[in-house]
Write a protein that holds these residues in place. Sequence first.
Motif, mmCIF file in Angstrom:
data_model
loop_
_atom_site.group_PDB
_atom_site.id
_atom_site.type_symbol
_atom_site.label_atom_id
_atom_site.label_comp_id
_atom_site.label_asym_id
_atom_site.label_seq_id
_atom_site.Cartn_x
_atom_site.Cartn_y
_atom_site.Cartn_z
ATOM 1 N N ALA A 1 38.724 25.775 43.533
ATOM 2 C CA ALA A 1 38.728 27.184 43.157
ATOM 3 C C ALA A 1 39.999 27.568 42.416
ATOM 4 C CB ALA A 1 38.571 28.051 44.398
ATOM 5 N N THR B 1 41.382 25.925 39.580
ATOM 6 C CA THR B 1 41.462 25.682 38.138
ATOM 7 C C THR B 1 41.110 26.961 37.389
ATOM 8 O OG1 THR B 1 39.196 24.892 38.250
ATOM 9 C CG2 THR B 1 40.918 23.228 38.231
ATOM 10 N N PRO C 1 39.390 29.551 34.954
ATOM 11 C CA PRO C 1 38.014 29.598 34.465
ATOM 12 C C PRO C 1 37.975 29.273 32.975
ATOM 13 C CG PRO C 1 38.861 31.820 34.785
ATOM 14 C CD PRO C 1 39.921 30.874 35.263
ATOM 15 N N PRO D 1 37.608 35.670 28.448
ATOM 16 C CA PRO D 1 38.001 36.444 27.266
ATOM 17 C C PRO D 1 39.360 37.099 27.479
ATOM 18 C CG PRO D 1 36.388 37.668 28.548
ATOM 19 C CD PRO D 1 36.537 36.321 29.213
ATOM 20 N N VAL E 1 43.373 43.361 31.798
ATOM 21 C CA VAL E 1 42.300 42.904 32.692
ATOM 22 C C VAL E 1 42.412 41.406 32.955
ATOM 23 C CG1 VAL E 1 39.810 42.771 33.073
ATOM 24 C CG2 VAL E 1 40.774 44.711 31.836
ATOM 25 N N VAL F 1 32.919 39.546 31.294
ATOM 26 C CA VAL F 1 34.179 38.873 31.603
ATOM 27 C C VAL F 1 33.932 37.427 32.023
ATOM 28 C CG1 VAL F 1 36.280 38.966 33.001
ATOM 29 C CG2 VAL F 1 35.129 41.083 32.361
ATOM 30 N N GLU G 1 33.339 28.663 44.573
ATOM 31 C CA GLU G 1 34.530 28.181 43.868
ATOM 32 C C GLU G 1 34.649 28.816 42.494
ATOM 33 O OE1 GLU G 1 32.370 26.404 45.517
ATOM 34 O OE2 GLU G 1 33.455 25.169 46.964
ATOM 35 N N TRP H 1 35.967 32.400 42.845
ATOM 36 C CA TRP H 1 37.417 32.530 43.059
ATOM 37 C C TRP H 1 38.201 32.171 41.811
ATOM 38 C CZ3 TRP H 1 38.884 35.666 46.481
ATOM 39 C CH2 TRP H 1 38.267 35.745 47.731
ATOM 40 N N ARG H 2 37.683 31.188 41.083
ATOM 41 C CA ARG H 2 38.340 30.773 39.847
ATOM 42 C C ARG H 2 38.470 31.973 38.907
ATOM 43 N NH1 ARG H 2 34.886 25.818 38.312
ATOM 44 N NH2 ARG H 2 35.383 25.115 40.419
ATOM 45 N N LEU H 3 37.402 32.728 38.785
ATOM 46 C CA LEU H 3 37.417 33.896 37.909
ATOM 47 C C LEU H 3 38.252 35.024 38.520
ATOM 48 C CD1 LEU H 3 36.318 35.408 35.415
ATOM 49 C CD2 LEU H 3 34.347 36.071 36.791
ATOM 50 N N TYR H 4 37.952 35.327 39.760
ATOM 51 C CA TYR H 4 38.570 36.477 40.426
ATOM 52 C C TYR H 4 40.092 36.360 40.481
ATOM 53 C CZ TYR H 4 39.187 39.866 44.270
ATOM 54 O OH TYR H 4 39.567 40.927 45.056
ATOM 55 N N SER H 5 40.573 35.141 40.714
ATOM 56 C CA SER H 5 42.017 34.953 40.839
ATOM 57 C C SER H 5 42.736 35.107 39.513
ATOM 58 C CB SER H 5 42.327 33.569 41.404
ATOM 59 O OG SER H 5 41.627 33.367 42.594
ATOM 60 N N HIS H 6 42.000 35.130 38.436
ATOM 61 C CA HIS H 6 42.637 35.266 37.127
ATOM 62 C C HIS H 6 42.431 36.650 36.530
ATOM 63 C CE1 HIS H 6 42.918 30.967 37.647
ATOM 64 N NE2 HIS H 6 43.864 30.983 36.744
ATOM 65 N N LEU H 7 42.040 37.578 37.376
ATOM 66 C CA LEU H 7 41.834 38.945 36.904
ATOM 67 C C LEU H 7 42.813 39.882 37.593
ATOM 68 C CD1 LEU H 7 37.958 39.225 37.205
ATOM 69 C CD2 LEU H 7 39.292 38.769 35.146
ATOM 70 N N VAL H 8 43.111 40.963 36.915
ATOM 71 C CA VAL H 8 43.876 42.032 37.536
ATOM 72 C C VAL H 8 43.010 42.652 38.634
ATOM 73 C CG1 VAL H 8 44.734 44.360 37.064
ATOM 74 C CG2 VAL H 8 45.260 42.495 35.496
ATOM 75 N N ARG H 9 43.636 43.019 39.730
ATOM 76 C CA ARG H 9 42.860 43.674 40.790
ATOM 77 C C ARG H 9 42.471 45.077 40.347
ATOM 78 N NH1 ARG H 9 44.098 41.707 46.203
ATOM 79 N NH2 ARG H 9 44.471 43.832 46.881
ATOM 80 N N ASP I 1 44.763 47.995 39.991
ATOM 81 C CA ASP I 1 45.823 47.922 38.980
ATOM 82 C C ASP I 1 45.290 48.148 37.564
ATOM 83 O OD1 ASP I 1 47.648 47.362 40.972
ATOM 84 O OD2 ASP I 1 47.324 45.203 40.835
ATOM 85 N N LEU I 2 44.024 48.454 37.458
ATOM 86 C CA LEU I 2 43.463 48.741 36.131
ATOM 87 C C LEU I 2 43.869 50.140 35.683
ATOM 88 C CD1 LEU I 2 39.776 47.532 36.644
ATOM 89 C CD2 LEU I 2 41.476 46.444 35.176
ATOM 90 N N GLU J 1 36.997 44.029 47.183
ATOM 91 C CA GLU J 1 36.887 42.629 47.598
ATOM 92 C C GLU J 1 35.929 42.496 48.783
ATOM 93 O OE1 GLU J 1 40.413 40.046 47.425
ATOM 94 O OE2 GLU J 1 39.985 39.593 49.531
#
Lengths: 117, 221
Positions: A61, A63, A65, A69, A74, B71, B78, B81-89, B92-93, B135
């Motif tokens: 989890a 790595t 994504p 974009p 964001v 997005v 997995e 989480w990979r996506l979610y962990s790389h986004l602003v919460r 905080d938008l 979350e």
Amino acid sequence: MSASPVATQTANNGIPTRRVRINSESEMPLEYGTTPGGTMFGTKIVYERTFLLQMRTSPLARTPPTNLPVIPGVTAPSEKENHKKNGKVNSGRVSPTKGKGVPSSIKEEEEQFSMDM
Amino acid sequence: MASNKFQALGAGLSEDEEDNAHENIAHTAAMSVKVKPLEVPPDENPLQSTYCLWFTRKPSCKHFDQSLRQVGRFASCEQFWRLYSHLVRPGDLQSHSDFHLFKEGIKPMWEDEVNRYGGKWIVRLRKGLASRCWENLILAMLGEQFMVGDEVCGAVVSIRSHEDILSIWNRSASDSAATSRIRDTFRRVLNLPPGTHIEYKAHNDSIKDLSSFRNTDVFTR
């Protein structure tokens, strides 16, 4: 054993199974009632919150994504907001470890709005 | 046909954001382009459904569906989480931003075929709670905690000036058994204090009054 149509059908179809590989101990559920890879409830794959939260630390989890974009504010820092507040807020590309930390704002809210953890 | 969520939102909230068009949200990934199904490798934990995460920020003049920006997609824990962990919460938008997390194939729009006869539960949160509550809500959705068959379509977090709003959308506004079950689970997973208002609005009514969050039916407990 009678060869009733039902029995035959059951024997032929068997119980659907799925093989789940566990890569680390953290992927094991906390409760015995939860199955790695999700519990089948009826026809649905059900996950408890605690299990999903554990998955967050799975190496798989972490790595980044693919095809994320670039959206300022964001998925990437917003130029405008960068200067405001504490730089952390908009450091878009949060590292997985950092993502796990509990931001200070959460601690404040807990006293008035308790969540079962 | 002119009805859309954003025009409606814009109507009541116009003074706030002056810079909303500074990025080109317009060219959207959106709309019914056929996409390849996501693969879940055997060593990942599959979710019941594949989900799409969309983002919108209040535009000055664009139609809602043009401002929808995809997005990412995921089909396993997995990948989520990979996506979610790389986004602003979400907390905080910028104000007037929304995340929409929907099952693949369902657009986060009132007019979508699947949403047409549906509606949503909404909870208004004071500032500071959105990230944690969002979350909890989406983990419950991804984990199929609502136990209402295929009723749940998706969830939305809407960041506004003075409050943040969480919504969970379902297919059948008229199915009172399903909607009350969704409401109870919604309340439980957010651990809402007694007395919190929780409101329901059928999308058909939103189409009529062009408003996402006004004229709702309020339930209190």
